[in-house]
Write a protein that holds these residues in place. Sequence first.
Motif, PDB file in Angstrom:
ATOM      1  N   LEU A 211      17.650  -4.988  13.836  1.00  0.00           N
ATOM      2  CA  LEU A 211      17.792  -3.681  13.758  1.00  0.00           C
ATOM      3  C   LEU A 211      16.229  -2.842  13.280  1.00  0.00           C
ATOM      4  N   ASP A 212      15.530  -4.175  14.122  1.00  0.00           N
ATOM      5  CA  ASP A 212      13.843  -3.538  14.016  1.00  0.00           C
ATOM      6  C   ASP A 212      13.150  -3.474  12.953  1.00  0.00           C
ATOM      7  N   VAL A 213      13.688  -3.831  11.824  1.00  0.00           N
ATOM      8  CA  VAL A 213      12.869  -3.236  10.124  1.00  0.00           C
ATOM      9  C   VAL A 213      12.264  -4.452   9.755  1.00  0.00           C
ATOM     10  N   ASN A 214      10.936  -4.503   9.042  1.00  0.00           N
ATOM     11  CA  ASN A 214      10.330  -6.194   8.354  1.00  0.00           C
ATOM     12  C   ASN A 214      10.995  -5.509   7.437  1.00  0.00           C
ATOM     13  N   PRO A 215      11.709  -6.927   7.166  1.00  0.00           N
ATOM     14  CA  PRO A 215      12.336  -6.863   5.812  1.00  0.00           C
ATOM     15  C   PRO A 215      11.673  -7.361   4.876  1.00  0.00           C
ATOM     16  N   GLU A 216      10.842  -8.106   4.896  1.00  0.00           N
ATOM     17  CA  GLU A 216       9.963  -8.106   3.023  1.00  0.00           C
ATOM     18  C   GLU A 216       8.984  -6.181   2.989  1.00  0.00           C
ATOM     19  N   LEU A 217       8.930  -5.397   3.728  1.00  0.00           N
ATOM     20  CA  LEU A 217       8.228  -4.383   3.933  1.00  0.00           C
ATOM     21  C   LEU A 217       9.806  -3.408   3.726  1.00  0.00           C
ATOM     22  N   ALA A 218      10.504  -3.711   3.925  1.00  0.00           N
ATOM     23  CA  ALA A 218      12.072  -2.969   3.498  1.00  0.00           C
ATOM     24  C   ALA A 218      12.292  -3.175   1.985  1.00  0.00           C
ATOM     25  N   LYS A 220      10.421  -4.777  -0.330  1.00  0.00           N
ATOM     26  CA  LYS A 220       9.138  -4.429  -0.917  1.00  0.00           C
ATOM     27  C   LYS A 220       8.672  -3.107  -1.644  1.00  0.00           C
ATOM     28  N   GLU A 221      10.006  -1.324  -0.737  1.00  0.00           N
ATOM     29  CA  GLU A 221       9.826  -0.457  -0.222  1.00  0.00           C
ATOM     30  C   GLU A 221      11.178   0.327  -1.382  1.00  0.00           C
ATOM     31  N   SER A 222      11.840  -0.735  -1.205  1.00  0.00           N
ATOM     32  CA  SER A 222      13.249  -0.710  -2.163  1.00  0.00           C
ATOM     33  C   SER A 222      13.041  -1.227  -3.896  1.00  0.00           C
ATOM     34  N   THR A 223      12.485  -2.180  -4.032  1.00  0.00           N
ATOM     35  CA  THR A 223      12.276  -2.422  -5.061  1.00  0.00           C
ATOM     36  C   THR A 223      11.240  -1.400  -5.689  1.00  0.00           C
ATOM     37  N   ARG A 224      10.108  -1.100  -5.244  1.00  0.00           N
ATOM     38  CA  ARG A 224       9.006   0.131  -5.408  1.00  0.00           C
ATOM     39  C   ARG A 224      10.856   1.859  -6.178  1.00  0.00           C
ATOM     40  N   LYS A 225      11.064   1.753  -5.081  1.00  0.00           N
ATOM     41  CA  LYS A 225      12.502   2.369  -4.975  1.00  0.00           C
ATOM     42  C   LYS A 225      13.074   2.558  -6.477  1.00  0.00           C
ATOM     43  N   PHE A 226      13.384   0.653  -7.173  1.00  0.00           N
ATOM     44  CA  PHE A 226      14.184   1.007  -8.524  1.00  0.00           C
ATOM     45  C   PHE A 226      13.642   1.052  -9.211  1.00  0.00           C
ATOM     46  N   THR A 227      12.006   0.364  -9.310  1.00  0.00           N
ATOM     47  CA  THR A 227      11.742   0.643  -9.961  1.00  0.00           C
ATOM     48  C   THR A 227      11.395   2.394 -10.575  1.00  0.00           C
TER      49      THR A 227
END
Length: 268
Positions: A211-218, A220-227
């Motif tokens: 899907l052309d998504v960087n899993p590491e960045l994805a 990290k972004e979700s972890t920040r959203k959770f936080t």
Amino acid sequence: MLKNTQHLLDIMARLRDPEQGCPWDLKQDFATLIPYLIEEAYEVVDAIERNDMDDLRAELGDLLLQVVFHAQLAKEHGLFDFEQVSQSLCDKLIRRHPHVFADAVFETDAERQAAWEQAKDEERQAKAKPEEPASVLAGVAASLPALLECEKIQDRAARHGFDWPDTPPVFDKVMEELEEVREAWKSGDPHHIREEIGDLLLVVVNLARHLDVNPELALKESTRKFTRRFHYIERQVASSGRSLTDCDLYELDAFWHQAKQALKRKAD
């Protein structure tokens, strides 16, 4: 600029002087510096993500210090020095950019990328021992974060034909692996559960790649959203004069849904 570079090298040599140097610097070796090297790299990334250019300049300096420190250690052991590190990098950049430094012509980004990967493959072959032909997976550092290592390994395999031709089968594989996690959980075998969780994560990384998504960045972004959402919950609970452990899951989940709406409005 070159004067400053030489000054930096001279300072590092002085810090490592056996008689007049810094006791802490003299205690270090390649292995003991690893945590600092990793930390400085992440702090560079953090400065970039915060778009703090003043901090980025400082953090790049700290990262450069690690390069200079390792080069000084290597020089002391008669292995190589900073100048040889720079020369090696120059040679590599020229070799991997024939369209800039030679007469190669690439019509598309795909052609340029293919040539880049071919150059890397040739470098791996050159490093391989005669009795051990170089694997296409060679050179991926085992110390990388797990998601990044997985993505790089899968990229290598895919470039040599080991990949699904399109995305739909990858979704099917994700569901298959998820069901195998469920079965492992039912078995109660901790080792089997861990193995199947690993397989699920691996195929999710593969889906991200398709899907052309960087899993590491994805992640990290979700972890920040959770936080951010969890901080909202903490504020709501604190405003009622209670602690998190005073609330049941139903109430906390209600706050969670409030957080999703509140933070979405704020983002808009």
